[in-house]
Write an enzyme that holds these catalytic residues in place. Sequence first.
Site, mmCIF file in Angstrom:
data_model
loop_
_atom_site.group_PDB
_atom_site.id
_atom_site.type_symbol
_atom_site.label_atom_id
_atom_site.label_comp_id
_atom_site.label_asym_id
_atom_site.label_seq_id
_atom_site.Cartn_x
_atom_site.Cartn_y
_atom_site.Cartn_z
ATOM 1 N N GLN A 78 -17.967 0.800 -11.542
ATOM 2 C CA GLN A 78 -18.201 1.350 -10.213
ATOM 3 C C GLN A 78 -16.944 2.053 -9.708
ATOM 4 O O GLN A 78 -16.080 1.434 -9.092
ATOM 5 C CB GLN A 78 -18.636 0.251 -9.240
ATOM 6 C CG GLN A 78 -19.095 0.831 -7.923
ATOM 7 C CD GLN A 78 -19.693 -0.206 -7.004
ATOM 8 O OE1 GLN A 78 -19.844 -1.367 -7.341
ATOM 9 N NE2 GLN A 78 -20.043 0.231 -5.818
ATOM 10 N N PHE A 79 -16.866 3.356 -9.968
ATOM 11 C CA PHE A 79 -15.685 4.118 -9.584
ATOM 12 C C PHE A 79 -15.492 4.168 -8.072
ATOM 13 O O PHE A 79 -14.387 4.369 -7.580
ATOM 14 C CB PHE A 79 -15.731 5.534 -10.176
ATOM 15 C CG PHE A 79 -16.669 6.480 -9.477
ATOM 16 C CD1 PHE A 79 -16.199 7.342 -8.497
ATOM 17 C CD2 PHE A 79 -18.020 6.505 -9.800
ATOM 18 C CE1 PHE A 79 -17.070 8.211 -7.846
ATOM 19 C CE2 PHE A 79 -18.886 7.367 -9.171
ATOM 20 C CZ PHE A 79 -18.411 8.230 -8.179
ATOM 21 N N THR A 80 -16.544 3.930 -7.304
ATOM 22 C CA THR A 80 -16.443 4.000 -5.838
ATOM 23 C C THR A 80 -15.599 2.868 -5.249
ATOM 24 O O THR A 80 -15.260 2.916 -4.062
ATOM 25 C CB THR A 80 -17.836 4.002 -5.177
ATOM 26 O OG1 THR A 80 -18.514 2.789 -5.518
ATOM 27 C CG2 THR A 80 -18.652 5.201 -5.624
#
Length: 150
Positions: A78-80
């Site tokens: 999850q790059f966010t």
Amino acid sequence: MRAVLQRVSRASVTINKKKIRSIGPGFLVFLGISPEDRDEDIQWLTSKISDMRIFSDETGKMNCSVREIEGEILLVSQFTLFASTRKGNRPSFSRSADPKMALPLYNQFITDLRRKSDRPVKTGEFGAHMDVELCNDGPVTIIIDSQNRE
């Protein structure tokens, strides 16, 4: 590296309306990778997750690890997790690692987590749009950052 660790009674990942992975009791781990992350971050964070004692013992006290309860782990990239919301209302993701750098670290993280936890580690699909369902047990949610180490 930043992880959001959730104690779950169950969790699953769906891509294109097809459930690809699911687990019973254990951890759902959302993992974000930054450009500064290295092998030492993987080593520290996988050890922390493997040994985290947030499952109930026979007296109801949080005293057991995922290994001790024979739980499962679902790991989702999850790059966010490295979103910056300092300016305006549209998050910036410049603090997230480029996929070419992040994917090898993510794969190394999976290997190391499997080895250290001695538990099944299922995954989402790196870079894919996923629907994640979970039943947070407790609720118990822990945020761990390898740069902060709190």
